[in-house]
Design a protein around this motif. Structure first.
Motif, mmCIF file in Angstrom:
data_model
loop_
_atom_site.group_PDB
_atom_site.id
_atom_site.type_symbol
_atom_site.label_atom_id
_atom_site.label_comp_id
_atom_site.label_asym_id
_atom_site.label_seq_id
_atom_site.Cartn_x
_atom_site.Cartn_y
_atom_site.Cartn_z
ATOM 1 N N MET A 1 0.830 -1.207 0.000
ATOM 2 C CA MET A 1 0.000 0.000 0.000
ATOM 3 C C MET A 1 0.862 1.254 0.000
ATOM 4 O O MET A 1 2.059 1.202 0.244
ATOM 5 C CB MET A 1 -0.909 0.024 1.236
ATOM 6 C CG MET A 1 -1.919 -1.086 1.259
ATOM 7 S SD MET A 1 -3.580 -0.532 0.847
ATOM 8 C CE MET A 1 -3.514 -0.268 -0.900
ATOM 9 N N GLY B 1 -4.151 -0.280 -14.496
ATOM 10 C CA GLY B 1 -5.549 -0.230 -14.063
ATOM 11 C C GLY B 1 -6.433 -0.521 -15.244
ATOM 12 O O GLY B 1 -6.045 -0.290 -16.398
ATOM 13 N N SER C 1 -10.556 3.157 -15.023
ATOM 14 C CA SER C 1 -10.318 3.089 -13.579
ATOM 15 C C SER C 1 -9.866 4.430 -13.015
ATOM 16 O O SER C 1 -9.850 4.620 -11.806
ATOM 17 C CB SER C 1 -9.274 2.015 -13.282
ATOM 18 O OG SER C 1 -8.083 2.298 -13.998
ATOM 19 N N ASP D 1 -7.638 0.694 -8.646
ATOM 20 C CA ASP D 1 -8.867 -0.087 -8.728
ATOM 21 C C ASP D 1 -9.876 0.514 -7.764
ATOM 22 O O ASP D 1 -9.558 0.760 -6.598
ATOM 23 C CB ASP D 1 -8.560 -1.551 -8.363
ATOM 24 C CG ASP D 1 -9.768 -2.435 -8.613
ATOM 25 O OD1 ASP D 1 -10.568 -2.103 -9.515
ATOM 26 O OD2 ASP D 1 -9.910 -3.442 -7.896
ATOM 27 N N GLN D 2 -11.071 0.746 -8.236
ATOM 28 C CA GLN D 2 -12.126 1.325 -7.399
ATOM 29 C C GLN D 2 -11.669 2.608 -6.714
ATOM 30 O O GLN D 2 -11.961 2.837 -5.553
ATOM 31 C CB GLN D 2 -12.571 0.330 -6.313
ATOM 32 C CG GLN D 2 -12.789 -1.076 -6.777
ATOM 33 C CD GLN D 2 -14.209 -1.295 -7.276
ATOM 34 O OE1 GLN D 2 -15.095 -0.466 -7.058
ATOM 35 N NE2 GLN D 2 -14.430 -2.374 -7.978
ATOM 36 N N ARG E 1 -8.764 3.459 -5.644
ATOM 37 C CA ARG E 1 -7.646 3.357 -4.705
ATOM 38 C C ARG E 1 -6.516 2.561 -5.344
ATOM 39 O O ARG E 1 -6.731 1.817 -6.299
ATOM 40 C CB ARG E 1 -8.081 2.645 -3.432
ATOM 41 C CG ARG E 1 -9.436 3.075 -2.899
ATOM 42 C CD ARG E 1 -9.408 3.164 -1.404
ATOM 43 N NE ARG E 1 -8.716 4.370 -0.968
ATOM 44 C CZ ARG E 1 -8.282 4.592 0.269
ATOM 45 N NH1 ARG E 1 -8.396 3.672 1.188
ATOM 46 N NH2 ARG E 1 -7.697 5.727 0.578
ATOM 47 N N SER F 1 -4.768 -0.476 -5.259
ATOM 48 C CA SER F 1 -4.946 -1.791 -4.639
ATOM 49 C C SER F 1 -3.619 -2.540 -4.565
ATOM 50 O O SER F 1 -3.463 -3.441 -3.754
ATOM 51 C CB SER F 1 -5.977 -2.603 -5.419
ATOM 52 O OG SER F 1 -5.519 -2.786 -6.750
ATOM 53 N N VAL F 2 -2.686 -2.202 -5.422
ATOM 54 C CA VAL F 2 -1.363 -2.832 -5.402
ATOM 55 C C VAL F 2 -0.309 -1.755 -5.464
ATOM 56 O O VAL F 2 -0.464 -0.758 -6.180
ATOM 57 C CB VAL F 2 -1.178 -3.790 -6.603
ATOM 58 C CG1 VAL F 2 0.226 -4.352 -6.621
ATOM 59 C CG2 VAL F 2 -2.199 -4.902 -6.571
ATOM 60 N N ASP F 3 0.749 -1.922 -4.674
ATOM 61 C CA ASP F 3 1.904 -1.029 -4.751
ATOM 62 C C ASP F 3 3.112 -1.912 -4.509
ATOM 63 O O ASP F 3 3.416 -2.268 -3.385
ATOM 64 C CB ASP F 3 1.786 0.061 -3.681
ATOM 65 C CG ASP F 3 2.931 1.065 -3.774
ATOM 66 O OD1 ASP F 3 3.930 0.745 -4.462
ATOM 67 O OD2 ASP F 3 2.821 2.144 -3.178
ATOM 68 N N SER G 1 -4.558 -9.091 -9.895
ATOM 69 C CA SER G 1 -5.206 -7.937 -9.276
ATOM 70 C C SER G 1 -5.924 -7.082 -10.309
ATOM 71 O O SER G 1 -6.739 -6.237 -9.958
ATOM 72 C CB SER G 1 -4.186 -7.104 -8.503
ATOM 73 O OG SER G 1 -3.159 -6.719 -9.377
#
Ligand SMILES: Nc1ncnc2c1ncn2[C@@H]1O[C@H](COP(=O)(O)OP(=O)(O)OP(=O)(O)O)[C@@H](O)[C@H]1O
Ligand SMILES: [Mg+2]
Lengths: 295, 249
Positions: free
Chosen positions: B1, B46, B50, B204-205, B207, B209-211, B237
């Motif tokens: 995150m 994304g 997105s 995603d959505q 935010r 979602s992956v970092d 993801s």
């Protein structure tokens, strides 16, 4: 890192250059390939001076009709009658004099039309307030036929040269105004974004983005304006004039000289065509980056 | 995150806090945080729609009038490369590169930048005479000649063919290694993201979602394994199922 990147950079460019050549070579090589390359769809190949074909055909039909007597001389004079009349009129100087008068009127009318159209177009195109002030009255003026304005203009300005030039200017400025305004307003939003990311100042934005983007519009307006200036000339000279091409036509009508009328029409055509050609020439010179699309 | 990375980059040049952007009822960016370190190369993946471009345009300061809240710090020297090269057709290539360039000898610097992307020979051409790849190289030169601290790229190679894209990617890596800007690259291409970036984000959505740090090892074997691992993680993801992944991979 620098070494590596340089060689890499060279790699990037070299193939693109050779592929460019590779594409160019086979095209010019075989005559057979050229045949196959001819476009199947579309209007067909270009013939040199092909544009003259239609007019020449008309001229031939006209000559044949006059020579065989199919065309009554009182309705439409023979081409040679028109030509000799033209020669006579040039000999006694009447054609040049009237042509010059008309040309000067048209020129100044168009000149002021350009000045007014471009100025108002820029004012309305660059500022919202300017648009509110300028655009409404111009749209109203545009809705009134120019011919309907002439009585009023005659009352205000008499029947002299000033009124004629003003009328021509009023008629020619409209298309120039509209195209300039439109060109300034429709700057591509993507280029506005680009200018923002490059941190251009207002002046730089105007000079490098907005004005060049509006130039094609202005030139298109100019092309209309030039055509309209000859139309306007006909209007003002046939309503009230003692000189000019329109006056010649009116006089010829009174005496039933169709050859003079046709001669004047031919002169109008020549003026219209050559001035249109001139504007197209200016356009090509002013927009060199567009020429490559047509080539 | 995003929070994880905050400790890892000691000197962020970009600091996004609580950024929210809305179009009508739809929240595109939902309280997003992000730090990008000096010289760090970040890729943003994304799904279509997105909000990747929305995020990038916010950082570029191009989203006037889009409602939202939150803030960010970004350096003054930001350059953007769009998917289309966006060259002004009425200016020669070199003048496009030099456009709005302050400081001494802008034209010479523009020519040097064109040299870096191997376009010196086309400097005096009109943009419409260039191929798509050449146009995009000119756009790269235009953004790099400004010596940006932050380089924003929105699918810069999306319109190019595979071969040209490969060469552009290599060129971009070289140029970034030389000029050391922080980079945010928006892309659809998972492989491109892993190859180019040190760190990959998935939006995603609204935010991240992956970092993930890519950290590809140098030895070929481990490198391939790590690559496959990151790739599978990212694809999953992005909504690719295990089965689909096995079918294709
Ligand atoms: N000007 C706008 N007005 C209304 N909605 C918009 C506007 N611009 C974008 N959107 C919406 O916001 C969402 C995010 O758009 P955005 O362009 O950021 O997506 P993206 O991730 O860049 O997609 P892509 O990968 O296809 O480029 C989309 O659903 C889009 O429909
Ligand atoms: Mg996008």
């Amino acid at each position: 890192m620098a070494d590596l990147s340089l060689s890499n950079g060279r790699d990037v460019a070299a193939p693109s250059r050779s592929s460019w050549l590779g594409r160019a070579r086979p095209r010019s090589s075989a005559g057979e390939a050229a045949l196959r390359r001819r476009r199947k769809l579309g209007p067909g190949p270009v013939i040199p001076y092909g544009a003259a074909l239609g007019p020449v055909l008309l001229l031939i039909l006209w000559s044949l009709g006059s020579a065989t007597g199919y065309i009554d001389d009182r309705i439409l004079s023979a081409p040679w009658t028109v030509a000799t009349t033209g020669w006579d009129l040039i000999q006694d100087g009447r054609l040049q004099d009237n042509l010059w008068t008309s040309f000067v009127r048209s020129f100044w009318g168009l000149f002021w039309g350009i000045v007014a159209g471009a100025t108002l177009g820029v004012i309305a195109g660059l500022s919202r307030i300017g648009e509110y002030l300028v655009d409404g009255p111009i749209q109203i003026k545009r809705a009134i036929p120019a011919l309907a304005l002439i009585p009023l203009l005659m009352l205000w300005f008499g029947i002299g040269e000033g009124m004629k030039i003003l009328t021509i200017a009023l008629i020619t400025f409209a298309p120039i105004y509209i195209q300039t305004h439109d060109g300034l307003r429709s700057t591509d939003a993507r280029f506005i974004e680009l200018a923002e990311t490059l941190d251009l100042s207002n002046a730089q934005f105007l000079r490098h983005v907005v004005l060049p983007a509006a130039l094609p519009g202005f030139l298109l307006g100019l092309r209309f304006g030039v055509t309209y200036s000859w139309l306007a000339l006909v209007v003002v000279e046939q309503v009230n004039a003692t000189s000019g091409l329109g006056y010649m036509i009116n006089l010829a009508r009174t005496y039933g000289q169709t050859e003079v009328i046709i001669l004047c029409l031919a002169v109008y055509a020549a003026l219209g065509l050559s001035s249109d050609w001139l504007v197209r020439f200016i356009t090509r010179k002013a927009l060199p980056w567009r020429k490559i699309l047509a080539d | 995150m995003a929070q994880d990375s905050r400790g890892l980059s000691p000197e962020p040049v970009v600091r996004v806090r609580d950024l929210t952007r809305r179009y009508g009822e739809r929240t595109i960016l939902d309280h997003v945080d992000l730090d990008i370190g000096r010289g760090e190369f970040v890729a943003l993946l994304g799904r279509s729609g997105s909000g990747k471009s929305t995020f990038l345009r916010a950082l570029a300061g191009l989203d006037h009038g889009v409602p939202g809240s939150g803030g960010f710090e970004a350096p003054d020297a930001v350059s953007v490369v769009f998917q289309d090269a966006r060259l002004l057709p009425w200016k020669k290539v070199v003048d496009n590169v030099a456009l709005g360039l302050g400081g001494a000898a802008p034209r010479e610097r523009a020519l040097r930048a064109l040299g870096e992307v191997e376009l010196t020979a086309r400097a005096e051409a009109w943009p419409l005479q260039l191929s798509g790849g050449e146009q995009q190289r000119a756009a790269l030169a235009r953004s790099l000649v400004r010596e940006p601290e932050l380089l924003l790229l929105d699918e810069p190679f999306g319109a190019l063919d595979a071969l040209t894209r490969l060469r552009m990617q290599a060129l971009l890596l070289d140029l970034c290694a030389r000029h050391q800007p922080a980079v945010l690259l928006v892309t659809h291409d998972v492989d491109e993201a892993i190859h180019l970036a040190q760190r990959v984000l998935v939006l995603d959505q609204g935010r991240f979602s992956v970092d993930i740090k890519v950290d590809l090892p140098d030895e070929p074997g481990p490198r391939e394994r790590r690559f496959a691992e990151v790739r599978a993680h990212l694809l999953t993801s992005l909504g690719v199922t295990e089965r689909e992944l096995r079918r294709v991979a």
